[in-house]
Design a protein around this motif. Structure first.
Motif, PDB file in Angstrom:
ATOM      1  N   ILE A  71      32.981  45.322  41.668  1.00 45.65           N
ATOM      2  CA  ILE A  71      32.133  44.237  42.162  1.00 45.65           C
ATOM      3  C   ILE A  71      31.340  43.720  40.968  1.00 45.65           C
ATOM      4  CG2 ILE A  71      30.322  43.584  43.790  1.00 45.65           C
ATOM      5  CD1 ILE A  71      31.138  46.124  45.412  1.00 45.65           C
ATOM      6  N   TYR A  72      31.533  42.470  40.626  1.00 43.28           N
ATOM      7  CA  TYR A  72      30.811  41.903  39.479  1.00 43.28           C
ATOM      8  C   TYR A  72      29.381  41.578  39.865  1.00 43.28           C
ATOM      9  CZ  TYR A  72      35.044  41.409  36.676  1.00 43.28           C
ATOM     10  OH  TYR A  72      36.154  41.657  35.928  1.00 43.28           O
ATOM     11  N   ASP A  73      28.576  41.383  38.828  1.00 40.74           N
ATOM     12  CA  ASP A  73      27.171  41.028  39.055  1.00 40.74           C
ATOM     13  C   ASP A  73      27.032  39.845  39.996  1.00 40.74           C
ATOM     14  OD1 ASP A  73      26.495  43.029  37.394  1.00 40.74           O
ATOM     15  OD2 ASP A  73      26.259  41.761  35.609  1.00 40.74           O
ATOM     16  N   SER A  74      27.993  38.925  39.860  1.00 40.84           N
ATOM     17  CA  SER A  74      27.922  37.711  40.675  1.00 40.84           C
ATOM     18  C   SER A  74      28.303  38.006  42.128  1.00 40.84           C
ATOM     19  CB  SER A  74      28.858  36.668  40.096  1.00 40.84           C
ATOM     20  OG  SER A  74      30.144  37.238  39.914  1.00 40.84           O
ATOM     21  N   ASN A  75      28.483  39.300  42.457  1.00 40.46           N
ATOM     22  CA  ASN A  75      28.828  39.727  43.802  1.00 40.46           C
ATOM     23  C   ASN A  75      30.262  39.387  44.193  1.00 40.46           C
ATOM     24  OD1 ASN A  75      27.923  41.355  45.732  1.00 40.46           O
ATOM     25  ND2 ASN A  75      26.417  39.929  46.613  1.00 40.46           N
ATOM     26  N   VAL A  76      31.090  39.129  43.194  1.00 36.99           N
ATOM     27  CA  VAL A  76      32.512  38.902  43.471  1.00 36.99           C
ATOM     28  C   VAL A  76      33.173  40.265  43.607  1.00 36.99           C
ATOM     29  CG1 VAL A  76      34.667  37.958  42.596  1.00 36.99           C
ATOM     30  CG2 VAL A  76      32.504  36.789  42.110  1.00 36.99           C
ATOM     31  N   HIS A  77      33.825  40.462  44.738  1.00 38.28           N
ATOM     32  CA  HIS A  77      34.538  41.721  44.929  1.00 38.28           C
ATOM     33  C   HIS A  77      35.951  41.550  44.378  1.00 38.28           C
ATOM     34  CE1 HIS A  77      34.056  45.467  47.579  1.00 38.28           C
ATOM     35  NE2 HIS A  77      34.953  45.708  46.651  1.00 38.28           N
ATOM     36  N   ALA A  78      36.118  41.896  43.111  1.00 35.24           N
ATOM     37  CA  ALA A  78      37.377  41.578  42.425  1.00 35.24           C
ATOM     38  C   ALA A  78      38.478  42.579  42.748  1.00 35.24           C
ATOM     39  CB  ALA A  78      37.153  41.511  40.926  1.00 35.24           C
ATOM     40  N   LEU A  79      38.120  43.832  42.999  1.00 35.39           N
ATOM     41  CA  LEU A  79      39.132  44.840  43.337  1.00 35.39           C
ATOM     42  C   LEU A  79      38.670  45.627  44.556  1.00 35.39           C
ATOM     43  CD1 LEU A  79      39.988  46.250  39.794  1.00 35.39           C
ATOM     44  CD2 LEU A  79      41.352  44.654  41.151  1.00 35.39           C
TER      45      LEU A  79
ATOM     46  N   GLY B  60      50.483  38.571  40.918  1.00 34.03           N
ATOM     47  CA  GLY B  60      49.492  38.018  41.829  1.00 34.03           C
ATOM     48  C   GLY B  60      48.988  36.684  41.316  1.00 34.03           C
ATOM     49  N   PRO B  61      48.434  35.884  42.221  1.00 29.42           N
ATOM     50  CA  PRO B  61      47.949  34.563  41.801  1.00 29.42           C
ATOM     51  C   PRO B  61      46.677  34.676  40.953  1.00 29.42           C
ATOM     52  CG  PRO B  61      47.334  34.970  44.076  1.00 29.42           C
ATOM     53  CD  PRO B  61      48.173  36.139  43.645  1.00 29.42           C
ATOM     54  N   ASN B  62      46.256  33.568  40.390  1.00 30.19           N
ATOM     55  CA  ASN B  62      45.014  33.570  39.614  1.00 30.19           C
ATOM     56  C   ASN B  62      43.850  34.030  40.476  1.00 30.19           C
ATOM     57  OD1 ASN B  62      46.169  32.629  37.269  1.00 30.19           O
ATOM     58  ND2 ASN B  62      45.999  30.497  37.940  1.00 30.19           N
ATOM     59  N   GLY B  63      43.028  34.864  39.904  1.00 28.27           N
ATOM     60  CA  GLY B  63      41.863  35.338  40.636  1.00 28.27           C
ATOM     61  C   GLY B  63      42.161  36.534  41.511  1.00 28.27           C
ATOM     62  N   ALA B  64      43.398  37.048  41.460  1.00 33.10           N
ATOM     63  CA  ALA B  64      43.764  38.178  42.310  1.00 33.10           C
ATOM     64  C   ALA B  64      43.054  39.461  41.862  1.00 33.10           C
ATOM     65  CB  ALA B  64      45.265  38.390  42.275  1.00 33.10           C
ATOM     66  N   GLY B  65      42.685  39.522  40.604  1.00 32.77           N
ATOM     67  CA  GLY B  65      42.026  40.724  40.097  1.00 32.77           C
ATOM     68  C   GLY B  65      42.870  41.452  39.068  1.00 32.77           C
ATOM     69  N   LYS B  66      43.930  40.827  38.599  1.00 32.52           N
ATOM     70  CA  LYS B  66      44.822  41.496  37.643  1.00 32.52           C
ATOM     71  C   LYS B  66      44.089  41.844  36.342  1.00 32.52           C
ATOM     72  CE  LYS B  66      47.623  37.963  37.446  1.00 32.52           C
ATOM     73  NZ  LYS B  66      46.947  36.982  38.308  1.00 32.52           N
ATOM     74  N   SER B  67      43.431  40.840  35.769  1.00 33.40           N
ATOM     75  CA  SER B  67      42.752  41.089  34.494  1.00 33.40           C
ATOM     76  C   SER B  67      41.661  42.137  34.650  1.00 33.40           C
ATOM     77  CB  SER B  67      42.143  39.803  33.947  1.00 33.40           C
ATOM     78  OG  SER B  67      43.162  38.879  33.671  1.00 33.40           O
ATOM     79  N   SER B  68      40.938  42.047  35.757  1.00 34.73           N
ATOM     80  CA  SER B  68      39.878  43.027  35.989  1.00 34.73           C
ATOM     81  C   SER B  68      40.466  44.431  36.004  1.00 34.73           C
ATOM     82  CB  SER B  68      39.184  42.755  37.320  1.00 34.73           C
ATOM     83  OG  SER B  68      38.656  41.457  37.323  1.00 34.73           O
ATOM     84  N   PHE B  69      41.580  44.558  36.700  1.00 35.24           N
ATOM     85  CA  PHE B  69      42.205  45.876  36.800  1.00 35.24           C
ATOM     86  C   PHE B  69      42.653  46.376  35.427  1.00 35.24           C
ATOM     87  CE2 PHE B  69      45.939  48.626  37.669  1.00 35.24           C
ATOM     88  CZ  PHE B  69      45.276  49.624  38.369  1.00 35.24           C
TER      89      PHE B  69
HETATM   90  N1  ADP Z   1      33.007  38.853  34.169  1.00 36.44           N
HETATM   91  C1  ADP Z   1      33.092  38.424  35.435  1.00 36.44           C
HETATM   92  N2  ADP Z   1      31.977  38.170  36.125  1.00 36.44           N
HETATM   93  C2  ADP Z   1      32.037  37.738  37.390  1.00 36.44           C
HETATM   94  N3  ADP Z   1      33.171  37.538  38.061  1.00 36.44           N
HETATM   95  C3  ADP Z   1      34.334  37.759  37.429  1.00 36.44           C
HETATM   96  C4  ADP Z   1      34.356  38.215  36.070  1.00 36.44           C
HETATM   97  N4  ADP Z   1      35.641  38.355  35.686  1.00 36.44           N
HETATM   98  C5  ADP Z   1      36.385  38.009  36.758  1.00 36.44           C
HETATM   99  N5  ADP Z   1      35.612  37.646  37.797  1.00 36.44           N
HETATM  100  C6  ADP Z   1      36.066  37.247  39.143  1.00 36.44           C
HETATM  101  O1  ADP Z   1      36.832  38.298  39.641  1.00 36.44           O
HETATM  102  C7  ADP Z   1      37.967  37.795  40.335  1.00 36.44           C
HETATM  103  C8  ADP Z   1      39.216  38.362  39.707  1.00 36.44           C
HETATM  104  O2  ADP Z   1      39.385  37.823  38.411  1.00 36.44           O
HETATM  105  P1  ADP Z   1      40.518  38.289  37.406  1.00 36.44           P
HETATM  106  O3  ADP Z   1      40.506  39.757  37.335  1.00 36.44           O
HETATM  107  O4  ADP Z   1      40.345  37.547  36.148  1.00 36.44           O
HETATM  108  O5  ADP Z   1      41.844  37.783  38.157  1.00 36.44           O
HETATM  109  P2  ADP Z   1      43.264  37.436  37.550  1.00 36.44           P
HETATM  110  O6  ADP Z   1      43.389  38.046  36.219  1.00 36.44           O
HETATM  111  O7  ADP Z   1      44.198  38.007  38.526  1.00 36.44           O
HETATM  112  O8  ADP Z   1      43.347  35.969  37.487  1.00 36.44           O
HETATM  113  C9  ADP Z   1      37.879  36.285  40.229  1.00 36.44           C
HETATM  114  O9  ADP Z   1      37.298  35.806  41.418  1.00 36.44           O
HETATM  115  C10 ADP Z   1      36.978  36.042  39.086  1.00 36.44           C
HETATM  116  O10 ADP Z   1      36.263  34.864  39.258  1.00 36.44           O
END
Ligand code: ADP
Ligand code: MG
Lengths: 320, 421
Positions: free
Chosen positions: A13-21, A38-47
């Motif tokens: 969960i990012y600071d912005s309250n986005v539940h990414a995973l 997965g599509p953009n924003g799926a959480g791949k990069s976060s993972f």
């Molecule tokens: N540093 C961050 N701070 C806040 N939100 C983030 C950050 N990085 C990613 N997100 C949010 O987390 C979600 C997953 O992002 P990301 O992992 O980049 O997905 P993907 O790589 O699949 O496109 C998105 O909604 C994105 O906006």
């Protein structure tokens, strides 16, 4: 059997309250090429950032190469990571960048390694150019090459082919295939492109909105969700709307589980009863639309894209 | 070692391949050198007399001693100190018309001190009580050296010492000029025996001083300014290394944070070490009168560059957009140069005065900025020719402040950018 990666119940969960995973658990066998689709924003990069220890998960545990990711120090020099962003120094030349990273990874024979990389990524001719002045595809290749200055035990690539021209992409795929064949390396690759996952990966996990939706080999996935064909009929001119509706209703009556997609000048149908579809689709279309208005009929094998759309109800390219 | 060198090399390359960096760090300060050089090299400061005070505490030649001048007349009383004051009065700028000093003579040191604090006088010259005895010891030296047959009864030995004190605010131009001229004249007046003709030149009463130009005084300030101008690049690089994932990428490597910081800092210090000689050279072309003290200047430059690196790291831990690094750094760096008095003197109130916990030294408001004591040190070295070993106070101050600034910057940067979150 040891796993190259064991992630269990990972939340971010990012600071912005986005539940990414969301409670994402994943195991990757050693030696696989694993695709995270997965599509953009799926959480791949976060993972991927979490499993390389670059960011901390909100909860969950990760073992990489049998070590907890918190002991990152012991894993240093074993993880090859290629971030989604282009990460190198624009003011340095291609070669200087490779040298810098090679030195930071303290590899034993940097000169040899660098000239190997320059050659295999077709960067040798532009080795003296500043990285900032390269074309998009060249930059991408450099980005990946930097991840390979070491001989990693696990290579993690975050959308490596995004923004690459077709030649570069083919080159990269060949490299990855070679790499996975030649040595005992585990490769985890994220992509939003079906084609990449289908061609490269021995196993695929589909991820959407932070959830792992399903896993399997490309063939398994296709088979599981479509033991079927997709038939598409294209018209010479736009048929009467009433005729289209009549055609769809008739088809649905004959083939129970069929799925119909249409646009102006074509109709596609998908279903599990191959025989029925093949015979009835053509029969009905000639009857209702008229043979003279039929441009052609295509038989399409099911793509992963189809699987994805069925699973998530959304289109990969656009995301949600 | 290899890793640090590569990081160092990377930063140096970024510096010289990056046009805005080169512009702000080198071209811009060089333009200043040119402008100040052309504007001020001929005009001695203001071409108007500097108002100074003189207190003569000289007790004169002891009554029972006979001192003869070279033409045989008997000298007595305050002859030497009076002559010295007369010489000061007669000092002219290079135009040979304008007197350098407008001298107020004081009997009371209380009155003099208060005028000094009110800036009614810009410097106060105190002639010591044993000035005549000092002159007599110098005569002995002269007599003995030249084997002149003379009676030296009552003359002090040749190693006799005495100090002329020049008091004032060392950040004020008038003070710097006065102290330099007074020390030049006092040296040649007192040490007449070392060059035979010197005394006579002085006795003519038309001593010229090679006036210190405003440009001479400004050059050290421009060195400070140039190094402060690196702040933008330092901040931007430190920020971009994080922002664009460079540090993250390196987190998986064997690079340790201290190695990154070390290489980074070394590169910034080298940049300063390249800037300074280039600026020196340009300044000399425009007439800057270098003393032989320019090598010790690098000790000050070293610490100052360290402090600027610290400030860059500090800023990089608060700014998030690299594009704004240049602007914010300029907002911070340029006033520092001003407050330190790099371009012209500005009032700098004293917090700890003489006789306080710092003994003979003072501490002023803007001495908290490393630029200020660095500038003081550089001026004393480069203009007044004070040797480095006599600048231990200034040097310790600069070193302590710089290390403090650097450590603070480092802590903030490490907390923000070198940790996993
Ligand atoms: N540093 C961050 N701070 C806040 N939100 C983030 C950050 N990085 C990613 N997100 C949010 O987390 C979600 C997953 O992002 P990301 O992992 O980049 O997905 P993907 O790589 O699949 O496109 C998105 O909604 C994105 O906006
Ligand atoms: Mg991504």
């Amino acid at each position: 059997m040891t796993f190259a990666l064991e992630a269990s119940e990972v939340n971010k969960i990012y600071d912005s309250n986005v539940h990414a995973l969301n409670n994402l658990s994943l195991k990757v066998d050693q030696g696989l090429v694993y695709g995270l689709l997965g599509p953009n924003g799926a959480g791949k990069s976060s993972f991927l950032k979490i499993i390389t220890g670059l960011i901390k998960p909100t909860s969950g545990s990760i073992n990489l190469l049998g070590k907890n990711i918190r002991e990152l120090n012991e894993l240093k020099g074993k993880i090859g990571y290629v971030p989604q962003e282009l990460v190198f120094e624009d003011y340095l030349t291609v070669e200087e960048n490779l040298k810098l990273f090679a030195s930071c990874f303290s590899i034993s024979n940097p000169k040899e390694r660098i000239s190997e990389l320059l050659k295999s990524f077709q960067l040798a001719e532009i080795r003296k150019r500043r990285a900032g002045t390269l074309s998009g595809g060249q930059k991408r290749r450099l980005n990946v090459a930097i991840g390979l200055v070491i001989d990693p035990e696990i290579l993690i690539l975050d959308e490596p082919s995004a923004g690459m021209d077709p030649q570069s992409r083919n080159l990269l795929w060949e490299m990855i295939n070679d790499l996975s064949k030649k040595q005992d390396i585990t490769i985890i690759i994220s992509t939003h492109l079906m084609e990449t996952a289908d061609r490269l990966c021995t196993k695929i996990g589909i991820i959407d909105k932070g959830y792992l939706i399903t896993e399997g080999t490309p063939e398994e996935l296709k088979a599981r969700y479509n033991s079927s064909l997709s038939l598409q009929i294209t018209f010479k001119k736009i048929p009467d709307q009433n005729k289209k509706i009549e055609f769809k209703n008739r088809l649905k009556k004959i083939i129970e589980d069929c799925e119909i997609q249409e646009d102006e000048k074509s109709l596609a149908v998908r279903g599990s009863n191959l025989e029925l579809i093949l015979t009835k689709f053509i029969e009905t279309s000639t009857e209702i639309i008229g043979i003279s208005n039929i441009q052609g009929i295509n038989i399409n094998p099911v793509t992963l894209e189809d699987v994805f759309i069925r699973l998530t109800g959304s289109n990969l390219r656009e995301g949600k | 070692m290899g890793i640090i060198y590569q990081i160092f090399l990377k930063n140096i390359r970024v510096y010289y391949r990056n046009k805005p960096s080169l512009f702000f760090s080198l071209l811009f300060p060089l333009v200043f050198i040119g402008v100040f050089g052309i504007a001020f090299q001929y005009g001695a400061p203001g071409n108007s007399p500097i108002t100074i005070g003189v207190i003569n505490l000289d007790q004169g030649i002891p009554g029972n001693t006979i001192v003869l001048s070279q033409n045989g007349s008997k000298l007595s009383g305050n002859y030497f100190s009076q002559e010295f004051i007369q010489i000061l009065k007669n000092v002219k700028y290079e135009d040979n018309k304008t007197y350098a000093f407008d001298i107020n003579l004081y009997n009371s040191s209380i009155q003099a001190q208060s005028d000094l604090l009110r800036r009614n006088i810009l410097a106060l010259v105190i002639i010591p009580s044993n000035f005549s005895l000092l002159m007599m010891s110098k005569i002995r030296e002269f007599v003995e050296k030249n084997h002149i047959n003379a009676s030296l009864n009552g003359f002090p030995p040749t190693n006799y010492t005495s100090n002329i004190v020049v008091k004032g605010d060392s950040t004020l131009l008038g003070y710097t000029i006065t102290s330099t001229i007074v020390s030049q004249i006092a040296n040649s007046y007192v040490n007449f025996s070392q060059a035979n003709s010197q005394r006579y030149v002085i006795l003519e009463g038309t001593t010229q001083t090679k006036g210190i130009t405003v440009f001479d005084l400004t050059t050290p300030g421009l060195l400070i300014f140039a190094i402060l101008n690196n702040l933008g690049t330092i901040t931007a690089v430190a920020l971009m290394d994080k922002r664009f994932g460079f540090l993250d990428r390196l987190k998986l490597s064997k690079l340790k944070p201290w190695q990154y910081i070390f290489g980074f800092t070394l590169s910034q210090i080298l940049v300063a070490f390249v800037q300074v000689p280039i600026m020196f050279f340009a300044a000399v072309l425009f007439g800057f009168q270098v003393t032989t003290q320019y090598l010790p200047a690098f000790v000050f430059i070293f610490f100052f560059a360290l402090s600027v690196t610290g400030m860059g790291l500090f800023l990089a831990s608060f700014i998030s957009n690299p594009d704004s690094a240049g602007g914010i750094s300029a907002i911070i760096g340029t006033p520092m140069a001003f407050l330190a008095g790099a371009f012209f003197q500005i009032p700098n109130p004293v917090i700890i005065g003489k006789g306080g916990i710092l003994g003979d030294h003072i501490f002023r408001v803007f001495d908290f900025l490393p630029a200020t004591p660095t500038l003081t040190g550089l001026r004393l070295l480069l203009i007044d020719g004070v040797p480095l070993q006599n600048l231990s106070f200034e040097l310790s101050l600069v070193a302590a402040l710089s290390i403090l600034y650097f450590v603070i910057g480092l802590i903030f940067y490490a907390r923000r950018h070198l940790r996993t979150n």
